[in-house]
Design an enzyme around this catalytic site. Structure first.
Site, short mmCIF file in Angstrom:
data_model
loop_
_atom_site.label_atom_id
_atom_site.label_comp_id
_atom_site.label_asym_id
_atom_site.label_seq_id
_atom_site.Cartn_x
_atom_site.Cartn_y
_atom_site.Cartn_z
N CYS A 2 -9.05 -15.30 2.35
CA CYS A 2 -10.54 -15.09 2.41
C CYS A 2 -10.89 -14.52 3.68
O CYS A 2 -10.27 -14.53 4.69
CB CYS A 2 -10.81 -16.60 2.27
SG CYS A 2 -10.01 -17.52 0.98
N ARG A 27 -11.28 -8.86 1.62
CA ARG A 27 -10.56 -10.06 1.79
C ARG A 27 -10.49 -11.13 0.54
O ARG A 27 -9.77 -11.81 0.52
CB ARG A 27 -10.64 -10.71 3.03
CG ARG A 27 -10.38 -9.81 4.24
CD ARG A 27 -10.65 -10.86 5.37
NE ARG A 27 -9.78 -11.87 5.72
CZ ARG A 27 -8.59 -11.77 6.47
NH1 ARG A 27 -8.32 -10.91 7.00
NH2 ARG A 27 -8.02 -13.11 6.33
N TRP A 78 -10.86 -15.88 -1.67
CA TRP A 78 -10.08 -15.37 -2.64
C TRP A 78 -9.04 -16.72 -3.09
O TRP A 78 -8.35 -17.25 -2.19
CB TRP A 78 -8.80 -14.54 -1.72
CG TRP A 78 -7.78 -14.08 -2.68
CD1 TRP A 78 -6.61 -14.52 -2.91
CD2 TRP A 78 -7.75 -12.75 -3.56
NE1 TRP A 78 -5.86 -13.94 -3.51
CE2 TRP A 78 -6.32 -12.64 -4.04
CE3 TRP A 78 -8.76 -11.89 -4.01
CZ2 TRP A 78 -6.03 -12.02 -5.01
CZ3 TRP A 78 -8.42 -11.03 -4.91
CH2 TRP A 78 -7.28 -10.82 -5.23
N ASN A 104 -9.48 -20.63 5.31
CA ASN A 104 -8.90 -19.37 4.90
C ASN A 104 -7.38 -20.01 5.04
O ASN A 104 -7.04 -20.21 6.21
CB ASN A 104 -9.20 -18.31 5.72
CG ASN A 104 -7.95 -17.35 5.32
OD1 ASN A 104 -7.67 -17.27 4.11
ND2 ASN A 104 -7.56 -16.23 6.23
N GLY A 105 -6.55 -20.02 3.90
CA GLY A 105 -5.38 -20.50 4.11
C GLY A 105 -5.15 -21.49 3.06
O GLY A 105 -5.52 -21.69 1.84
N GLU A 491 12.06 0.25 -9.16
CA GLU A 491 10.88 0.14 -8.19
C GLU A 491 10.71 1.24 -7.00
O GLU A 491 9.79 1.65 -7.02
CB GLU A 491 10.76 -1.12 -7.80
CG GLU A 491 9.59 -1.46 -6.88
CD GLU A 491 8.27 -1.20 -7.64
OE1 GLU A 491 8.23 -1.06 -8.59
OE2 GLU A 491 7.27 -1.14 -6.74
N LYS A 495 7.54 3.87 -6.80
CA LYS A 495 6.49 3.92 -5.49
C LYS A 495 6.38 5.30 -4.84
O LYS A 495 5.22 5.72 -4.64
CB LYS A 495 7.29 3.04 -4.57
CG LYS A 495 6.60 1.85 -3.93
CD LYS A 495 5.35 1.37 -4.21
CE LYS A 495 4.92 0.95 -5.52
NZ LYS A 495 4.83 0.03 -6.39
N GLU A 498 4.45 7.53 -7.44
CA GLU A 498 2.99 7.41 -7.76
C GLU A 498 2.19 7.78 -6.54
O GLU A 498 0.78 7.99 -6.68
CB GLU A 498 2.83 5.92 -8.16
CG GLU A 498 3.04 4.83 -7.17
CD GLU A 498 2.58 3.50 -7.75
OE1 GLU A 498 1.38 3.43 -8.26
OE2 GLU A 498 3.15 2.65 -7.66
N HIS A 514 27.07 10.47 -17.39
CA HIS A 514 26.75 10.62 -18.58
C HIS A 514 25.71 11.52 -18.80
O HIS A 514 25.19 11.58 -20.15
CB HIS A 514 26.32 9.17 -19.56
CG HIS A 514 27.66 8.20 -19.35
ND1 HIS A 514 28.75 8.52 -20.20
CD2 HIS A 514 27.99 6.94 -18.24
CE1 HIS A 514 29.55 7.42 -19.91
NE2 HIS A 514 29.05 6.31 -18.93
N LYS A 613 -5.79 0.72 -9.97
CA LYS A 613 -5.49 -0.72 -9.61
C LYS A 613 -4.79 -1.40 -10.58
O LYS A 613 -3.85 -2.13 -10.58
CB LYS A 613 -6.36 -1.33 -8.46
CG LYS A 613 -5.43 -2.63 -7.87
CD LYS A 613 -4.17 -2.01 -7.13
CE LYS A 613 -3.65 -3.33 -6.72
NZ LYS A 613 -2.15 -2.98 -6.28
C1 AGP Z 1 2.47 -0.31 -9.24
O1 AGP Z 1 2.56 0.22 -7.74
C2 AGP Z 1 1.26 0.45 -10.09
N1 AGP Z 1 -0.09 0.07 -9.42
C3 AGP Z 1 1.36 -0.13 -11.38
O2 AGP Z 1 2.39 0.19 -12.02
C4 AGP Z 1 1.16 -1.76 -11.84
O3 AGP Z 1 2.20 -2.33 -11.21
C5 AGP Z 1 1.22 -1.82 -13.24
O4 AGP Z 1 -0.15 -1.24 -13.66
C6 AGP Z 1 1.05 -3.32 -13.61
O5 AGP Z 1 -0.06 -3.82 -13.25
P1 AGP Z 1 -0.41 -5.54 -13.07
O6 AGP Z 1 0.80 -5.91 -12.11
O7 AGP Z 1 -1.49 -5.80 -12.43
O8 AGP Z 1 -0.12 -6.03 -14.34
#
Ligand code: AGP
Length: 618
Positions: A2, A27, A78, A104-105, A491, A495, A498, A514, A613
């Site tokens: 927060c 925040r 938050w 905050n915490g 993962e 990363k 993207e 394969h 996001k």
């Molecule tokens: C991950 O870096 C991306 N921003 C994207 O794959 C994300 O993980 C996915 O859209 C799922 O989002 P969520 O965790 O908010 O459900």
């Protein structure tokens, strides 16, 4: 996390606090509020509203315009305890409304403190852990302590992580005082010309002063019109250096970092502390949030773990733990596939939803599917009050704090930690084989060390920078691994792709022969992950396979002394930890790799093209 702002001085406190809160809104933006000390004395004037500042608190100020005040505190929230609402918004006051607190915490022992205070007759208005603090301060004020002493006494009862600002109704100008407290969560004092500030971070005070004092753990700060003083936790007055900040305000929101992503990567040790806070101890997992799931765990015959993107990768990494610990089949499912797969769900099928935003359309569609089948549902999310958190039977929050960068980093690693704890808790409840109980004990023994290990990883990024330098000119890259290292590879490739736009792909190392091996040509970068003891020899063979075809190998390993490392072109060493926890540290290294590679390629790291996001559309 927060945002906290406090002010005392000749300016209009309302204006200074609102300006500061706007700079801290990244925040947390579930709700915002402020408490002002009227110059003429009398009750603190509290105005607080759910929602973002412009649509909530700003409107509240228009509806209930405060008189001029030169002292006050403010907060942008938050949520960690209690959904966003006007009542749950900070500041929180004591029974008489003569003092107010923002926080905050996390106060771990708020429940037992609240019970004791209610028995003494204190009245509570919210569901928030913070509200015990003003009532504790009130108790000591009533016993004759001054505001600083009362706050010190109150804080001695608290367990957890917190930054606090406390203000009480003044007795005319000379009676006004603010008290700040720091325990784990950051708090600074801004030192102006005859005016003083408290803030969660520097961004809030920069327009007024560049002179700041960074409070240390256990410090108290007393701010009055005549100056400020700092005391350590024993109550001794201490000197702390005044630092001069050369950031501009925008830099300050990123903590002086060039991107939110690197700021959030670096926040992971603190995020892991918050995620684990109060949830592990004495070989036991404490997850009271799982009351319903714990009650039905014995009747379960299968588990589905559902998510998208990075959250799906968390589900993939957690799946073996759920299957082992609960002794029933566990599946990791991509939400956009699962929702159309007509799964055989029933009251014996636990469906675990993983989503940092709690708003992903495909994931929420699967929640509807599960509820139609009366399947028990469990959510792991970072956002209190999100659609997912409100729709599931039980929810566990990752407490990673707001994540601004599109690429998920700290929310992913805290998902991994929480999922491991949940699997262990449910397995223990059902009863599990000794070998799995041992595995869980190893997780509980090593988890508290992870933040320190992360700090060491973050302090020495030389190996990662070298690999990023090799990767940056390439348009293709491969990630390979086995078992948990394959989930980590999945993962890692996401990363990288993207945010750097390199076409990266993950391949289960045993699958290379394969088909994928056809793509391994001279010098092409292959990130090989090897942290699982029982698969190490197999991984060594896969590295040899790649090398025999001329591939360029970066080995990500917790055994840099192994022979496999000797044949790799580069090595990224990972601290050794419990095997189940390795994906947490591997993720940190691969996040840094993706970040530095994207920066070298001049990519817009925080806002990659075509992505959002939170994917709230299908
Ligand atoms: C991950 O870096 C991306 N921003 C994207 O794959 C994300 O993980 C996915 O859209 C799922 O989002 P969520 O965790 O908010 O459900």
């Amino acid at each position: 996390m927060c945002g906290i702002v406090g002010y005392i001085g000749p300016r209009c406190a309302t204006d200074v606090i609102m300006d500061g809160l706007r700079r801290l809104e990244y925040r947390g933006y579930d709700s915002a509020g402020l408490a002002l000390v009227p110059r003429a004395g009398g009750q603190v004037h509290v105005i607080k509203r759910q929602g973002e500042i412009e649509t909530g608190l700003q409107r509240g100020l228009q509806e209930d315009p405060p008189r001029f005040s030169g002292a006050g505190i403010g907060h942008t929230r938050w949520a960690t305890h209690g959904p966003p609402s006007d009542d749950n918004a900070h500041p929180h006051t004591d029974c008489t409304g003569s003092l107010a607190v923002v926080h905050n915490g996390i106060i771990e022992n708020y429940f037992e403190l609240g019970q004791a205070l209610r028995e003494e007759g204190h009245k509570f208005r919210s569901e928030v852990d913070t509200e015990v603090i003003p009532h504790l301060v009130e108790t000591h004020r009533d016993a004759g302590a001054d505001l600083l002493e009362a706050t010190m006494e109150a804080v001695r009862n608290l367990r957890g992580a917190y930054a606090l600002a406390v203000v009480e109704s003044g007795k005319g100008d000379d009676g006004e005082a603010l008290v700040g407290v720091r325990r784990e969560s950051p708090l600074i004092v801004g030192v102006g010309e005859d005016e003083y500030f408290l803030a969660s971070d520097i961004a809030a005070v920069l327009p007024y002063t560049r002179n700041v004092v960074i409070l240390e753990n256990g410090d108290f700060a007393l701010l009055t019109r005549n100056g400020y003083a700092i005391f350590d936790e024993s109550g001794q007055e201490v000197e702390r250096p005044v630092e001069v900040v050369d950031w501009d305000a925008e830099d300050a929101e990123r903590g002086g970092h060039p991107h939110f992503m690197i700021k959030e990567i670096l926040e992971q040790p603190a995020a892991w502390v918050a995620a684990l806070q109060g949830r592990i101890g004495d070989d036991t997992v404490y997850l009271p949030e799982l009351e319903y799931t714990t009650g039905i765990v014995d009747r379960l015959s299968q588990v589905y773990l559902v998510g998208c993107g990075t959250s799906y990768h968390a589900a993939l990494a957690a799946r073996p733990q759920f299957e082992r610990m609960l002794g029933i089949p566990a599946r990791a499912e991509i939400a956009s596939e699962f929702r159309y797969a007509d799964p055989a769900l029933g009251t014996d099928s636990l469906v675990v939803f993983v989503s940092q935003s709690g708003e992903t359309a495909d994931t929420l569609a699967c929640l509807d599917l599960a509820k139609q089948a009366d399947a028990p549902t469990l959510g792991i999310t970072n956002v209190v009050g999100s659609s997912l958190s409100r729709g599931v039977d039980d929810v566990v929050f990752t407490r990673a704090g707001p994540e601004i960068s599109v690429a998920s980093t700290k929310t992913y690693t805290t998902q991994l930690l929480i999922l491991d704890l949940i699997a262990g808790h449910l397995g223990t409840t059902r009863g599990m084989r000794e070998e799995n109980a041992q595995r869980m004990r190893a997780v509980l023994a090593h988890a508290p060390d992870l933040p320190g290990e992360a700090e060491r990883l973050l302090d020495d990024q030389e190996a990662v920078l070298g690999v990023a330098g090799y990767l940056a000119p390439w348009e293709d890259a491969f990630f390979i691994g086995r078992g948990l290292d394959f989930a980590a590879a999945m993962e890692g490739q996401l990363k990288l792709k993207e945010i750097s736009y390199i076409h990266a792909e993950a391949c289960a190392a045993g699958e290379l022969k394969h088909g994928t091996l056809a793509l391994i040509e001279q010098d092409i970068p292959v990130i090989a992950i090897s942290t699982q003891d029982h698969l190490r020899e197999k991984m060594a063979s896969n590295v040899e396979e790649v090398r025999a075809r001329g591939g360029w190998i970066c080995l990500v390993t917790d055994r840099p002394e192994d022979r496999t490392a000797a044949i790799a072109d580069a090595v990224i060493p990972i601290p050794r930890t419990a095997e189940v926890l390795s994906p947490v540290l591997v993720a940190l290294a691969l996040q840094l790799l993706a970040y530095h590679t994207a920066v070298m390629r001049g990519c817009p790291v925080d806002k990659p093209r075509n992505l959002a996001k939170s994917v709230t559309v299908e």
